[in-house]
Design a protein around this motif. Structure first.
Motif, PDB file in Angstrom:
ATOM      1  N   VAL A 180     -13.946 -14.452 -13.604  1.00  0.00           N
ATOM      2  CA  VAL A 180     -12.666 -13.860 -13.244  1.00  0.00           C
ATOM      3  C   VAL A 180     -12.869 -12.357 -13.161  1.00  0.00           C
ATOM      4  O   VAL A 180     -13.261 -11.715 -14.138  1.00  0.00           O
ATOM      5  CB  VAL A 180     -11.577 -14.186 -14.282  1.00  0.00           C
ATOM      6  N   GLU A 222      -1.734 -14.045 -14.111  1.00  0.00           N
ATOM      7  CA  GLU A 222      -2.726 -14.513 -13.148  1.00  0.00           C
ATOM      8  C   GLU A 222      -4.121 -14.544 -13.748  1.00  0.00           C
ATOM      9  O   GLU A 222      -4.955 -15.372 -13.386  1.00  0.00           O
ATOM     10  CB  GLU A 222      -2.702 -13.616 -11.916  1.00  0.00           C
ATOM     11  N   LEU A 223      -4.362 -13.619 -14.654  1.00  0.00           N
ATOM     12  CA  LEU A 223      -5.636 -13.607 -15.357  1.00  0.00           C
ATOM     13  C   LEU A 223      -5.738 -14.837 -16.250  1.00  0.00           C
ATOM     14  O   LEU A 223      -6.728 -15.574 -16.229  1.00  0.00           O
ATOM     15  CB  LEU A 223      -5.726 -12.323 -16.191  1.00  0.00           C
ATOM     16  N   PRO A 247      -7.752 -12.168  -9.477  1.00  0.00           N
ATOM     17  CA  PRO A 247      -6.309 -12.071  -9.663  1.00  0.00           C
ATOM     18  C   PRO A 247      -5.779 -10.748  -9.117  1.00  0.00           C
ATOM     19  O   PRO A 247      -6.560  -9.826  -8.851  1.00  0.00           O
ATOM     20  CB  PRO A 247      -6.124 -12.128 -11.186  1.00  0.00           C
ATOM     21  N   SER A 272      -8.742 -16.145  -4.481  1.00  0.00           N
ATOM     22  CA  SER A 272      -7.866 -15.047  -4.893  1.00  0.00           C
ATOM     23  C   SER A 272      -6.502 -15.594  -5.278  1.00  0.00           C
ATOM     24  O   SER A 272      -6.090 -16.661  -4.829  1.00  0.00           O
ATOM     25  CB  SER A 272      -7.707 -14.024  -3.765  1.00  0.00           C
ATOM     26  N   VAL A 273      -5.829 -14.833  -6.134  1.00  0.00           N
ATOM     27  CA  VAL A 273      -4.461 -15.151  -6.492  1.00  0.00           C
ATOM     28  C   VAL A 273      -3.597 -13.987  -6.029  1.00  0.00           C
ATOM     29  O   VAL A 273      -3.941 -12.824  -6.262  1.00  0.00           O
ATOM     30  CB  VAL A 273      -4.308 -15.338  -8.020  1.00  0.00           C
ATOM     31  N   GLU A 279       1.563 -15.305  -7.762  1.00  0.00           N
ATOM     32  CA  GLU A 279       1.585 -15.686  -9.166  1.00  0.00           C
ATOM     33  C   GLU A 279       1.231 -17.129  -9.452  1.00  0.00           C
ATOM     34  O   GLU A 279       0.082 -17.509  -9.508  1.00  0.00           O
ATOM     35  CB  GLU A 279       2.991 -15.398  -9.722  1.00  0.00           C
ATOM     36  N   GLY A 318      -1.323 -19.703  -8.075  1.00  0.00           N
ATOM     37  CA  GLY A 318      -2.708 -19.681  -8.530  1.00  0.00           C
ATOM     38  C   GLY A 318      -3.036 -20.907  -9.355  1.00  0.00           C
ATOM     39  O   GLY A 318      -4.160 -21.404  -9.333  1.00  0.00           O
TER      40      GLY A 318
END
Length: 326
Positions: free
Chosen positions: A13, A23-24, A81, A112-113, A168, A171
DNA sequence: GCTGCTTTCCGCCACT
DNA sequence: CTAGTGGCGGAAAGCA
């Protein structure tokens, strides 16, 4: 894709200052919670940043990161993220990050988010591909990266090596989708159940094709007109007819499209027609002339003109590059 | 590429 | 007074 023969599948990540904690965390949650039938964890999730140590979030706390970009060289999957603070720059990449991303091997899966898609786009990873990002950033994304076929109507887009998700929480849908692809429905559903999220949100297989999935909380004024238009992309669509669906005036319709989708109605229709044309180019052997007809472009030359204008390549070369085998 | 016709886009403004 | 709507017209784009 991405299966490792030795050890666990490594998910890195990539966080930057201003990262969004939700998101993380969702990446660790979904991949980290996955368990195979025998109870073993198939994924190892690492968090990395430009430098080890504290990384600011967009909230009132920081996270302490143990790995730097060197971790990317051993990753099987890299997830980016959103970080509002840098994604709002017209170039979200410093040379360090650009170098790290371009050093990734072709077998590494990248996802990707939300506005993390800006990073992938800036690195050129999305050129000529379908992608999505947060709908609020759609207009700016299109302006900055015209070579990417942005679809703000889907939860996520799977282009094989490169995957993007919308805002958001989508994800989560994307991560579940990757788990599902790697280890099957049972493993993914098990994670979803323990995370207490639906295993597969509305839209079903359509999502894999990048077809529009209704986003309930978004863009209500144009929704009916868009749904109506999607049913008849193959035939001419007059603005007056499209407005009558609402029903509303043509003026209000164009205003609503601009406000909700960041583009005019015809621009939106052209993009949906290109989606359809791309899909047919990828998945069928139909001659370009027939694809143009089915996608509502008057002629092959009409298709070609729009295709080149928006994707930067001709339909035929697109087909040779992105043809799906089997 | 040119020409003439049609459609679309959007600022402006009046109306509810 | 504000917010949403929609008609008008000129510029631009699309099309044959």
């Amino acid at each position: 894709m991405g299966e490792v023969t030795t050890g666990r599948h490594r998910v890195a990540v990539l966080v930057r200052h201003g990262v969004r904690p939700l998101e993380l965390g969702l990446v660790h949650q979904i991949f980290g919670q996955a368990r195979l039938g025998d109870g073993t964890a198939p994924y190892e999730v690492l968090t990395c940043a430009a430098r080890t140590g504290a990384v600011r979030t967009d909230s009132d706390f920081a996270v302490h990161v143990e790995h730097d970009y060197a971790a990317l060289t051993t990753a099987d999957t890299v997830v980016v993220p959103a970080s509002q603070e840098t994604d709002e720059d017209d170039d979200p990449l410093d040379h360090e990050l650009r170098a790290a991303l371009s050093a990734l091997g072709p077998e590494v899966r990248v996802a990707s988010v939300c506005t993390g898609a800006f990073v992938l786009a800036a690195a050129g990873l999305l050129d000529g591909r379908r992608a999505t990002t947060h709908w609020l950033s759609a207009e700016r994304f299109r302006t900055l990266y015209p070579r990417v076929r942005l679809d703000p109507d889907v939860l996520y887009v799977d282009e094989g090596r490169v995957l993007t998700s919308a805002g958001e929480a989508s994800g989560i849908d994307l991560c579940l989708h990757m788990v599902r692809g790697d280890h099957g429905v049972a493993v993914a559903n098990d994670v979803a159940r323990r995370t207490v999220v639906p295993p597969h949100r509305a839209g079903g297989q359509a999502q894999f094709l990048g077809r529009p999935v209704p986003e309930p909380q978004v863009a209500t004024t144009t929704a009916a007109a868009r749904a109506w238009a999607l049913e008849r992309l193959h035939e001419p669509i007059a603005l007056t007819d499209l407005a009558a669906v609402g029903p509303m005036s043509v003026r209000t319709l164009t205003r609503a499209f601009r406000a909700e989708l960041g583009m005019s109605p015809t621009e939106w229709i052209v993009q949906r027609r290109l989606d359809l044309a791309c899909e047919l180019l990828e998945r069928s052997d139909l001659p370009v002339e027939q694809i143009a007809d089915r996608a509502g472009f008057g002629s092959a030359s009409g298709l070609r003109k729009h295709f080149v204008a928006r994707l930067g390549i001709a339909p035929r070369s697109y087909r040779t590059t992105f043809r799906v085998r089997g």
